[in-house]
Write a protein that holds these residues in place. Structure first.
Motif, PDB file in Angstrom:
ATOM      1  N   ASN A   1       0.837  -1.138  -0.126  1.00 36.91           N
ATOM      2  CA  ASN A   1       0.223  -0.157   0.028  1.00 36.91           C
ATOM      3  C   ASN A   1       0.984   1.382   0.004  1.00 36.91           C
ATOM      4  O   ASN A   1       0.341   2.369   0.270  1.00 36.91           O
ATOM      5  N   VAL A   2       1.999   1.090  -0.082  1.00 34.09           N
ATOM      6  CA  VAL A   2       2.939   1.986   0.157  1.00 34.09           C
ATOM      7  C   VAL A   2       3.274   2.728  -1.263  1.00 34.09           C
ATOM      8  O   VAL A   2       3.583   1.989  -2.481  1.00 34.09           O
ATOM      9  N   PRO A   3       3.247   3.945  -1.689  1.00 31.74           N
ATOM     10  CA  PRO A   3       3.320   4.592  -2.890  1.00 31.74           C
ATOM     11  C   PRO A   3       4.804   4.328  -3.668  1.00 31.74           C
ATOM     12  O   PRO A   3       5.707   4.285  -2.621  1.00 31.74           O
ATOM     13  N   ARG A   4       4.900   3.807  -4.779  1.00 29.82           N
ATOM     14  CA  ARG A   4       6.319   3.717  -5.695  1.00 29.82           C
ATOM     15  C   ARG A   4       7.219   2.839  -4.769  1.00 29.82           C
ATOM     16  O   ARG A   4       8.429   2.528  -5.191  1.00 29.82           O
ATOM     17  N   VAL A   5       6.662   2.024  -4.015  1.00 30.52           N
ATOM     18  CA  VAL A   5       7.575   0.673  -3.393  1.00 30.52           C
ATOM     19  C   VAL A   5       7.908  -0.322  -4.587  1.00 30.52           C
ATOM     20  O   VAL A   5       9.287  -0.665  -4.584  1.00 30.52           O
ATOM     21  N   TRP A   6       7.090  -0.602  -5.350  1.00 36.53           N
ATOM     22  CA  TRP A   6       7.612  -1.843  -6.527  1.00 36.53           C
ATOM     23  C   TRP A   6       8.875  -0.912  -7.330  1.00 36.53           C
ATOM     24  O   TRP A   6       9.807  -1.567  -7.477  1.00 36.53           O
ATOM     25  N   GLU A   7       8.488   0.531  -7.721  1.00 38.02           N
ATOM     26  CA  GLU A   7       9.573   0.974  -8.580  1.00 38.02           C
ATOM     27  C   GLU A   7      10.925   1.253  -7.994  1.00 38.02           C
ATOM     28  O   GLU A   7      11.962   0.919  -8.397  1.00 38.02           O
ATOM     29  N   THR A   8      10.840   1.563  -6.505  1.00 36.08           N
ATOM     30  CA  THR A   8      11.952   1.472  -5.764  1.00 36.08           C
ATOM     31  C   THR A   8      12.844   0.556  -5.647  1.00 36.08           C
ATOM     32  O   THR A   8      13.765   0.063  -5.664  1.00 36.08           O
ATOM     33  N   TYR A   9      11.981  -0.724  -5.039  1.00 40.73           N
ATOM     34  CA  TYR A   9      12.588  -2.023  -5.106  1.00 40.73           C
ATOM     35  C   TYR A   9      13.198  -2.571  -6.211  1.00 40.73           C
ATOM     36  O   TYR A   9      14.205  -3.071  -6.460  1.00 40.73           O
ATOM     37  N   LEU A  10      12.461  -2.368  -7.463  1.00 43.03           N
ATOM     38  CA  LEU A  10      12.936  -2.955  -8.878  1.00 43.03           C
ATOM     39  C   LEU A  10      14.193  -2.421  -9.453  1.00 43.03           C
ATOM     40  O   LEU A  10      14.845  -2.835 -10.125  1.00 43.03           O
ATOM     41  N   GLU A  11      14.561  -1.113  -8.728  1.00 41.14           N
ATOM     42  CA  GLU A  11      15.867  -0.375  -9.068  1.00 41.14           C
ATOM     43  C   GLU A  11      16.785  -1.241  -8.736  1.00 41.14           C
ATOM     44  O   GLU A  11      17.993  -1.256  -9.467  1.00 41.14           O
ATOM     45  N   ASN A  12      16.967  -2.118  -7.608  1.00 45.00           N
ATOM     46  CA  ASN A  12      17.843  -2.865  -7.356  1.00 45.00           C
ATOM     47  C   ASN A  12      17.763  -4.286  -7.247  1.00 45.00           C
ATOM     48  O   ASN A  12      18.637  -4.988  -7.172  1.00 45.00           O
ATOM     49  N   HIS A  13      16.585  -4.533  -7.589  1.00 46.69           N
ATOM     50  CA  HIS A  13      16.194  -6.041  -7.672  1.00 46.69           C
ATOM     51  C   HIS A  13      15.295  -6.297  -8.813  1.00 46.69           C
ATOM     52  O   HIS A  13      14.017  -6.659  -8.905  1.00 46.69           O
ATOM     53  N   LYS A  14      15.768  -6.325 -10.031  1.00 44.05           N
ATOM     54  CA  LYS A  14      15.266  -6.199 -11.116  1.00 44.05           C
ATOM     55  C   LYS A  14      14.352  -7.710 -11.382  1.00 44.05           C
ATOM     56  O   LYS A  14      13.393  -7.895 -12.098  1.00 44.05           O
ATOM     57  N   TRP A  15      15.228  -8.733 -10.702  1.00 47.30           N
ATOM     58  CA  TRP A  15      14.508 -10.303 -10.715  1.00 47.30           C
ATOM     59  C   TRP A  15      13.010 -10.164 -10.115  1.00 47.30           C
ATOM     60  O   TRP A  15      12.336 -11.265 -10.295  1.00 47.30           O
ATOM     61  N   ALA A  16      12.765  -9.295  -9.395  1.00 47.06           N
ATOM     62  CA  ALA A  16      11.533  -9.320  -8.608  1.00 47.06           C
ATOM     63  C   ALA A  16      10.323  -8.751  -9.265  1.00 47.06           C
ATOM     64  O   ALA A  16       9.373  -8.806  -8.797  1.00 47.06           O
ATOM     65  N   ALA A  17      10.654  -8.397 -10.674  1.00 45.32           N
ATOM     66  CA  ALA A  17       9.433  -7.661 -11.428  1.00 45.32           C
ATOM     67  C   ALA A  17       8.346  -8.855 -11.638  1.00 45.32           C
ATOM     68  O   ALA A  17       6.991  -8.234 -11.639  1.00 45.32           O
ATOM     69  N   LYS A  18       8.546  -9.803 -11.711  1.00 39.47           N
ATOM     70  CA  LYS A  18       7.420 -11.029 -11.989  1.00 39.47           C
ATOM     71  C   LYS A  18       6.644 -11.004 -10.700  1.00 39.47           C
ATOM     72  O   LYS A  18       5.286 -11.310 -11.028  1.00 39.47           O
ATOM     73  N   TRP A  19       7.113 -10.773  -9.655  1.00 39.86           N
ATOM     74  CA  TRP A  19       5.996 -10.901  -8.559  1.00 39.86           C
ATOM     75  C   TRP A  19       5.080  -9.735  -8.293  1.00 39.86           C
ATOM     76  O   TRP A  19       4.309  -9.828  -7.312  1.00 39.86           O
ATOM     77  N   GLU A  20       5.205  -8.744  -9.216  1.00 42.94           N
ATOM     78  CA  GLU A  20       4.163  -7.775  -9.212  1.00 42.94           C
ATOM     79  C   GLU A  20       2.909  -8.360  -9.550  1.00 42.94           C
ATOM     80  O   GLU A  20       1.689  -7.560  -8.976  1.00 42.94           O
ATOM     81  N   ASN A  21       2.684  -9.192 -10.433  1.00 40.37           N
ATOM     82  CA  ASN A  21       1.649  -9.735 -11.045  1.00 40.37           C
ATOM     83  C   ASN A  21       1.427 -11.048 -10.788  1.00 40.37           C
ATOM     84  O   ASN A  21       0.387 -11.629 -11.432  1.00 40.37           O
ATOM     85  N   GLU A  22       2.384 -11.904 -10.212  1.00 37.19           N
ATOM     86  CA  GLU A  22       2.240 -13.307 -10.086  1.00 37.19           C
ATOM     87  C   GLU A  22       2.068 -13.867  -8.824  1.00 37.19           C
ATOM     88  O   GLU A  22       2.404 -12.995  -7.706  1.00 37.19           O
ATOM     89  N   LYS A  23       1.106 -14.955  -8.902  1.00 34.85           N
ATOM     90  CA  LYS A  23       0.987 -15.395  -7.533  1.00 34.85           C
ATOM     91  C   LYS A  23       1.791 -16.481  -7.123  1.00 34.85           C
ATOM     92  O   LYS A  23       2.712 -17.295  -7.951  1.00 34.85           O
ATOM     93  N   LEU A  24       2.119 -16.603  -5.785  1.00 37.33           N
ATOM     94  CA  LEU A  24       2.855 -17.754  -5.230  1.00 37.33           C
ATOM     95  C   LEU A  24       1.984 -18.530  -4.271  1.00 37.33           C
ATOM     96  O   LEU A  24       2.002 -18.205  -2.855  1.00 37.33           O
ATOM     97  N   PRO A  25       1.118 -19.356  -4.576  1.00 38.28           N
ATOM     98  CA  PRO A  25       0.272 -20.354  -3.877  1.00 38.28           C
ATOM     99  C   PRO A  25       1.250 -21.038  -2.825  1.00 38.28           C
ATOM    100  O   PRO A  25       2.372 -21.210  -3.108  1.00 38.28           O
ATOM    101  N   HIS A  26       0.639 -21.407  -1.614  1.00 38.77           N
ATOM    102  CA  HIS A  26       1.340 -22.199  -0.586  1.00 38.77           C
ATOM    103  C   HIS A  26       2.690 -21.523  -0.067  1.00 38.77           C
ATOM    104  O   HIS A  26       3.434 -22.209   0.573  1.00 38.77           O
ATOM    105  N   TYR A  27       2.727 -20.247  -0.052  1.00 39.51           N
ATOM    106  CA  TYR A  27       3.761 -19.419   0.585  1.00 39.51           C
ATOM    107  C   TYR A  27       3.920 -19.728   2.001  1.00 39.51           C
ATOM    108  O   TYR A  27       5.363 -20.346   2.326  1.00 39.51           O
ATOM    109  N   GLU A  28       2.910 -19.973   2.807  1.00 36.62           N
ATOM    110  CA  GLU A  28       3.088 -20.285   4.112  1.00 36.62           C
ATOM    111  C   GLU A  28       3.509 -21.782   4.275  1.00 36.62           C
ATOM    112  O   GLU A  28       4.453 -22.010   5.346  1.00 36.62           O
TER     113      GLU A  28
END
Length: 169
Positions: A30-57
């Motif tokens: 819910n934090v503004p621009r958190v994705w953009e800021t995080y992706l600047e240094n962690h490009k590999w994480a882009a897929k998690w913006e729209n992808e699900k990870l069932p059974h994370y717990e």
């Protein structure tokens, strides 16, 4: 699975403003621009913006020890082995007092209780994972059967010479 879980775990533990929505099975913020800021240094994480990870717990329970760091990152089994080794060493040396014995018994009871809890959680997670796997297999079988039937219809229609191309379509 482990790489995907580790990626999401790293995002969630990076104090970056991400949360895991267990109902939608995805990373949220819910934090503004958190994705953009995080992706600047962690490009590999882009897929998690729209992808699900069932059974994370469930995966957390399975993979957490590998993600933990430091000398305190031990499994319940390792802790129990350590307690048993300490007890044997002190028995051999003959230095064990009754209060030390009581402490060890308490530690063993705690260790056994933790081990039982861990085993219960793993069993529960394994059951859920097995049910999900069965459901996925049934879905795949249904899809394959559907594709086979589609091919049969197409083949049968192509053999019907009394119909026009438009009627066959």
């Amino acid at each position: 699975m482990k790489k995907d879980w580790q990626s999401v775990y790293d995002m969630l533990t990076a104090n970056s403003g991400f949360d895991y929505d267990k109902y939608r099975n995805c990373v949220t913020t819910n934090v503004p621009r958190v994705w953009e800021t995080y992706l600047e240094n962690h490009k590999w994480a882009a897929k998690w913006e729209n992808e699900k990870l069932p059974h994370y717990e469930e995966l957390y329970v399975i993979f957490w020890k590998d993600g933990a760091q430091g000398n305190r990152a031990k499994s319940f089994i390792e802790m129990e082995v350590e307690v048993n080794a300490e007890e044997q060493e002190q028995d051999v040396q003959g230095e064990e007092t009754s209060s030390a014995r009581n402490k060890k018994m308490k530690n063993m009871n705690k260790s056994n209780s933790m081990l039982k809890s861990f085993n219960d959680v793993v069993s529960l997670r394994a059951d859920r994972l097995q049910k999900s796997s069965i459901e996925s297999s049934e879905g795949i079988k249904f899809e394959m059967d559907l594709e086979r039937k589609k091919a049969m219809i197409t083949n049968a229609l192509s053999k019907m010479t009394s119909m026009t191309q438009f009627e066959r379509f």
